[in-house]
Write a protein that holds these residues in place. Structure first.
Motif, PDB file in Angstrom:
ATOM      1  N   ALA F 210      42.796  35.423  34.416  1.00 30.30           N
ATOM      2  CA  ALA F 210      44.260  35.531  34.404  1.00 30.30           C
ATOM      3  C   ALA F 210      44.749  35.907  33.009  1.00 30.30           C
ATOM      4  N   ASP F 211      45.644  36.835  32.955  1.00 28.59           N
ATOM      5  CA  ASP F 211      46.181  37.282  31.671  1.00 28.59           C
ATOM      6  C   ASP F 211      47.696  37.132  31.728  1.00 28.59           C
ATOM      7  N   VAL F 212      48.124  35.856  31.667  1.00 28.89           N
ATOM      8  CA  VAL F 212      49.533  35.581  31.964  1.00 28.89           C
ATOM      9  C   VAL F 212      50.503  36.149  30.933  1.00 28.89           C
ATOM     10  N   CYS F 218      46.781  39.604  37.837  1.00 29.78           N
ATOM     11  CA  CYS F 218      45.369  39.676  38.213  1.00 29.78           C
ATOM     12  C   CYS F 218      45.182  39.068  39.590  1.00 29.78           C
ATOM     13  N   TYR F 219      45.409  39.884  40.594  1.00 26.37           N
ATOM     14  CA  TYR F 219      45.433  39.356  41.948  1.00 26.37           C
ATOM     15  C   TYR F 219      44.092  38.770  42.394  1.00 26.37           C
ATOM     16  N   GLU F 224      40.698  34.135  44.551  1.00 26.49           N
ATOM     17  CA  GLU F 224      39.591  33.166  44.462  1.00 26.49           C
ATOM     18  C   GLU F 224      40.104  31.734  44.360  1.00 26.49           C
ATOM     19  N   VAL F 225      41.164  31.566  43.587  1.00 23.66           N
ATOM     20  CA  VAL F 225      41.750  30.233  43.463  1.00 23.66           C
ATOM     21  C   VAL F 225      42.207  29.742  44.829  1.00 23.66           C
ATOM     22  N   LEU F 256      51.418  35.369  46.124  1.00 19.55           N
ATOM     23  CA  LEU F 256      50.255  35.551  46.986  1.00 19.55           C
ATOM     24  C   LEU F 256      50.280  34.438  48.018  1.00 19.55           C
ATOM     25  N   LEU F 257      50.037  34.775  49.252  1.00 22.91           N
ATOM     26  CA  LEU F 257      49.947  33.755  50.302  1.00 22.91           C
ATOM     27  C   LEU F 257      48.637  33.922  51.061  1.00 22.91           C
ATOM     28  N   PHE F 258      47.904  32.852  51.096  1.00 26.13           N
ATOM     29  CA  PHE F 258      46.633  32.854  51.824  1.00 26.13           C
ATOM     30  C   PHE F 258      46.828  31.939  53.043  1.00 26.13           C
TER      31      PHE F 258
END
Lengths: 340, 340, 340, 340, 340, 340
Positions: F210-212, F218-219, F224-225, F256-258
């Motif tokens: 992640a490069d906040v 960084c999708y 993965e999280v 993002l929604l998983f």
């Protein structure tokens, strides 16, 4: 005890800040108010189950009016959303010899344009045990005369207690038209509320010896008015607010309640006026609270006058006081000592 | 009737908001004012054809001063644009025992630095039938003494009526210098306006028994002053404002007009002071309006005093009232009841 | 004469603008205040060498509290920086019959949580010749009782003059606990300051015939109080402020100073209250200034009362007046005429 | 060159302060604006002799609207005073992806209700050499269609130059009705001004390839529009503003002027929007100033675009800039360096 | 290390609120600022022992200027109190293509009128180890040239380090006069600070290839300037701020420090300008802090540039940031993530 | 579908006006906010039946907090009234490189001190079908860990859907303690919401790449999280907000929604930050609205991200937008063109 429903027009209220004249600066304080909405807010502040009925357009300004009532816990679920505009009024605070001024821009408002068929009183009166309106409601338009008539008939049929603040507005209708309409409506009313001029303008009953500008309250004269009103229309209660204006800042304030048996005259208060508009409505709100909670007449008029005395110290149409504060003043604590 | 031209200095006026002390917060209310400009605004508000003359630099602040006069309909087309700065003053509102305070920063202003050759009185007096100045105008600088002198000579030559508010300012000149200059100018003046202290400071005529702080208005004493002024300088009218200060908030206010024949003393008003500055100017504005419209003396002084009574209820130097409002108060309606 | 050190709690003070009720609008005026800090500011304003001691956390809000004291020239170099929060209070201005209200949120503040070992009185008293605390300081917590006790012992040892404003706060401790603590501390005090209720609440000495709400000042009754206090604790001076509340806006205000020999009663002032909070502290500040400058008793009480009279015209806890302004009022100029 | 008279509706404009949503707080900024009034103010600011015609009721709010125009030196002497209300609109500033929103409450306004017989065009056109109206004026009511028609006929008869900003407002009339009316009026017009959507909505001339939201200005497409408009109605000039919206804050802005011979496309500006409302009017004001002062076409369009670029940096409907400021930007200084 | 004394003029700064144009509304934000005072505040905020010297009149506005410095802990005990006025300036914030504008009204200020004999440099330099002035100080008046000369001679005699920000002000003096005076003063200076235009205007050293409006920073060009300045006057350090203006809102900002041995160029920042005025002074404050604390050159220039980068995000002349905040930015945290 | 109940702490939020630093001026904007209350307001604004549970003292400030929720139609009838203080927080808006700062003063608040026995979950969950809490709720105190545990057990027993926003607050608890508590709670949760840092801090699941701060989203790393979280705790949905900070003003924002089957990544928005606080909560409010209304996953994440994109343009914690506005943005209209 069911809900207390009040019915009328709520307006956007625009006032210059800091005692300025209208548009002396480019800032306006925007709040909301209207006779019957003000009563609903008073009732909600004392913990009563108050609902408010009006008609408002579907825009952000009207939504803010509704939100401002919800803020105090008023039930706004009956409000109709239709029409084009919310009524507006400008108010400029007076100072000493310069009177407060109100400019109305309320014509063609959603409520004034609403029609008989928009109101299903059977549903609107669901759970309602007290209905309050003022002389302003039918004065808005001929439509509103008809709507109010139907409301009164429905209320009667359901055994709902009805209160009315006569509230004459000379820019909305003539005394002739007011008397024609209101005389028809009075038999439906249980509790009649008037100020020192309304009874004459709206019902043709004149106080013989009222000196509203002289700083002297003429109780006997208003007892006669109350007596006559009771005789003519059979009210359960007649309440009269008694104001003498010494200047825009300094008023004297008291009230009289006639319960058919006795005349109860309240303590009088020397008021330093911070905001005068809504003063009468806060009296109505206090009175309805007291009577609907079965206060004895003498206590009821003291509660209503103490509540409305405090209103004059508060900015905006709404009476932002608690039950505790009214009780404290009614109980005799009027010295304004700091409460820490 | 031609234009009424007033001549003097207009300043940026900076005041802390909300009754704070100077720079207690970082907000200042910025408006404009000055004795003669204030008179012009009063006149324009009543519908008179008023023009204002001064000298202002060519920057955005000075332009705003001009715009603030145009806002009220004052003719600003004669104003000179040159010089470096607009005079400024700070004012802090008093409260009770704490007096209002004024701090001047007006030295080196464009008008104080203006010179005789900058003024073409023949052209400036075009269409003018009344000329008004105050004791502040020549007090600004030696240049302004000369300029004022030339104005008076030109006015006389053209048959223009001249009014002067003596308006002594101790931080601009000494009483000695004031008397030297103003005694020379008085023969050009038709209408002399003074407050309870000016006659003594500017013309050396002292009221024998004035009790300006005692809450008592000593009319006889000021009749003598008016009589003496008339005798010395041959004024058509001598008008005196009579103020007693009970506190920074509470004043009593009245006026006296001597028309050579009779002394006319106005009704007195108990004033709750909202903004004290410009009170005398609003009296001058009212008086000039009344006299230029040929009001009878008794009515003229009532108009001027009612107008200036209202000014004390209005923020800023300018008297933002209409003819109707002054007439209403003069007509006896001083109870401040809400006008709906 | 060395520094005057005052010791106690300074809080963030949050007040709705324009006389509104709490959170009627979304704007709050944020300033700082607290009994002992207010005294330090008064002293600095008169030119005295004042220092203030408290304990504050290390964040931007607390830093602003310190800066607000430096603004007036108070020495803040002794202030401890530790702990988690700065005490906060909300104040709502009263109007007429509606009293001013204070809501405290001061529990767990840095100063209340500070401990005995945080204070090195030997160092803190360096250069100090007068020490001032109030009844609020030990009321903050049991820790603060201990800390104050140590301060008093150290002050005595160093020959520092000690003044104490009894200042009873019912929401901080009971009268029983207050009396237990304060009776122990009084023998260390040279100058005892009380208002019309403190002596009874804090030391159990009751005025026989005080009518604090009736608009009448009962001097004799308070002379007895002063006499009794002197007899019990051997104070050099006992000062009592005498307030009668007619309404939230109108108070009468005077003071009494007993120097062991004579009772000195000040002029009384009719006050139009602009901001009531800090009124007593401004009396204390004036009195300490006067006594530390060796004013005679009669002049000292007049100075303290004039100073605190002016405070009631100023927004915020701090008394933003100069020596000149107090002297002018004490000298008799109370008419509030414009100072140009 | 005589006066430039603009004709239409001026409204009270109410906007929440500080980028808030409508009635998120209780403060509103009250100013005035309206397409044609905005043009008059631009012209007056550049030194042109501008007059404004509308119809307004006789109350304090409408008077303030007039005063706000006099402030800038606009001649308001032709304004009719009758009717019941001044139109009002609410505007909420957008931010990024949240668009600005306008809520109109202009129905039944004094100008919308005014009738043909209220306008004496012979007198109203006295001294007038240029007449400007917009598509909003006839859209207000059927009465206004008739009044505008009579104005155009009279203007033609007197040889007055006529400009029109098409300005389509979908909540006032349908495209069908707009096209019916405006196609009739176009032959009277010398200078036609349109934005990227108006030509299609009002006159049925669609840009083939306009990508108004894509950040790309499609000049060729608009050349065709201008060409077609010229061909259809014989305008002397067709001007089109070209805006691409990247977000509520970021726009690109340019203009095109077709003088019958050549297409002149201005420099384009990357605008950070401070207040978007009135942007088109400021373009019109600049263009009329330029053309009435006989600027060459290429310079005229640069002036109009530079003027309106600056408007986007200024709060309120009015373009508060001077000739010098427009010239400076037009001259190439767009870096925003501090001017000391 | 002793005190750092800065010397110059502090002015009342008046700015319209909310990005309005000057006097678009009647509210002004009143703060204080001036090149050398701004440096003193920066230093005090970082914990340095900073003192400020100027001359101010004895009134409430000037007292507020002093208090505003004490607020930050600046030692104001050396300030002279005499003269008639405090200088004033108006600032209007720019937006996009509309530049910020400053109007000065500083002529005849107390400091400009002060004389050589008013300054006892021996006493004023007591405890001082660093002296800072700017090109504005001698530009105020011929008196100030003389006073500054004497200060420099005294500083030299006492071995005090001297820094000077060239700060050319075209409305105070001509480049010819500036060069005449400043070339004489430069040999007394140890640390010379300039922006991208000053070196040319004040010392006649022009950057060959500077493109200040093009968004490109031309480092090489400024290295030559620094080199030349060092060669001409023998400075220990030459620091140059490098600003490119893309618009009034968007600037790029960097700095260069030449220590006689090496050229150190800082990181550059893309700045969103919130308040541009005082940006250069905050660089000076940062640089003096860094050099007086013996930072290495590379770190010193990064500190000064980070400090001044932050200043552009803060309203008012003063750089209200802590050492921790500058360090955090210098350390690389420039993403503006919320700090909880 | 029954009520959606959210549970946590609501605080008084104090913010300097106009982008000032804390206490740079004496004005604070006072509103209310807190993670779970913010979610309830979002839901009520979209028309959902939202209720809020907390514990508040019985004073005027806490009452205003409740009223501010009723304003939006949130059901506040379950709120407990006890304890001593309402939590408070200060927020200072960032600008460019200067970050926003939050100072909490929430310790010892009524909710933090509330005990297990104060909550009757059986009654509190009456009519509730969805329960939402955040990681802040148990972080308030050990009591709150216990209370939250009991709530989760009761919710499970009643078949109520549970959502949790992990919301790590480093000043309330350590990552160790957070992980200990939250890992225990996660099995009760159906919908897990996290920002780019929470998953690591609260549950120990770190995004690899992640490069906040780099402006790049960084999708894959967050997929993965989400995958890991699902695997560990069996959530129905895992939602992650993805923010990159370019500066305090400029962020990029997506989500993002998983849903256990697919990863749905929303459109990303370039945000100009007007008020950053509450951004995450507005995402939660949007997501809960979407999921409880059975939106498909792809639409649900677009709704939540569009809603929270708009929040960044609105002042205060609450997301004052309508369903229509979110739909419009989600539908592609992001150009910010004026809506008339």
């Amino acid at each position: 005890m069911g809900k207390i429903l009040t019915f009328g027009e709520i307006m956007l209220r625009l006032m210059p800040e800091d005692g300025h004249r209208l548009l002396q600066t480019n800032r306006l304080e925007a709040t909301f108010g209207g006779g019957e909405a003000n009563v609903a807010v008073s009732l909600a502040n004392y913990g009563a189950d108050a609902a408010y009925l009006t008609c408002l357009p579907n825009n952000a300004v009207a939504q803010a009016a509704i939100n401002s009532l919800r803020y105090f816990g008023v039930d706004t679920s009956r409000i109709l959303r239709q029409g084009e505009r919310i009524g507006t009024y400008y108010v400029e605070k007076g100072q000493a010899q310069r009177p407060s001024r109100v400019i109305y821009d309320r014509k063609y408002s959603a409520i004034a344009m609403a029609k008989s068929e928009d109101f299903d009183w059977d549903k609107l009166f669901d759970d309602v045990s007290w209905f309050h309106f003022t002389g302003i409601t039918p004065a808005l338009s001929d439509n509103m005369v008809e709507v109010t008539r139907e409301a009164l008939i429905a209320a009667k049929a359901k055994g709902i207690t009805v209160s009315c603040d006569l509230n004459y507005r000379k820019n909305l209708w003539s005394t002739a038209r007011a008397q024609e309409v209101m005389r028809e409506f009075m038999p439906y009313v249980n509790v009649c509320i008037a100020n020192e001029e309304d009874a004459e303008k709206v019902l043709g009953v004149k106080a013989v010896d009222a000196d509203v500008d002289g700083g002297k309250l003429c109780y006997d004269s208003y007892k006669e008015v109350a007596d006559k009103l009771k005789a003519d229309y059979g009210f359960d209660y007649v309440a009269v607010t008694l104001r003498t204006s010494i200047s825009a800042n300094d008023n004297r304030w008291a009230g009289l309640l006639f319960d058919g048996a006795e005349y109860h005259i309240s303590k009088s208060y020397d008021i330093h006026v911070f905001d005068r508009v809504g003063g009468g409505d806060s009296f109505g709100g206090g009175l309805i609270y007291a009577l609907s909670n079965k206060y004895e007449s003498a206590k009821a008029i003291e509660f209503a006058v103490a509540a409305s005395c405090l209103k004059h110290s508060i900015q905006g149409d709404f009476n932002r006081v608690t039950l505790q504060e009214v009780n404290a003043l009614m109980g005799g604590d009027s010295t304004g000592r700091v409460q820490r």
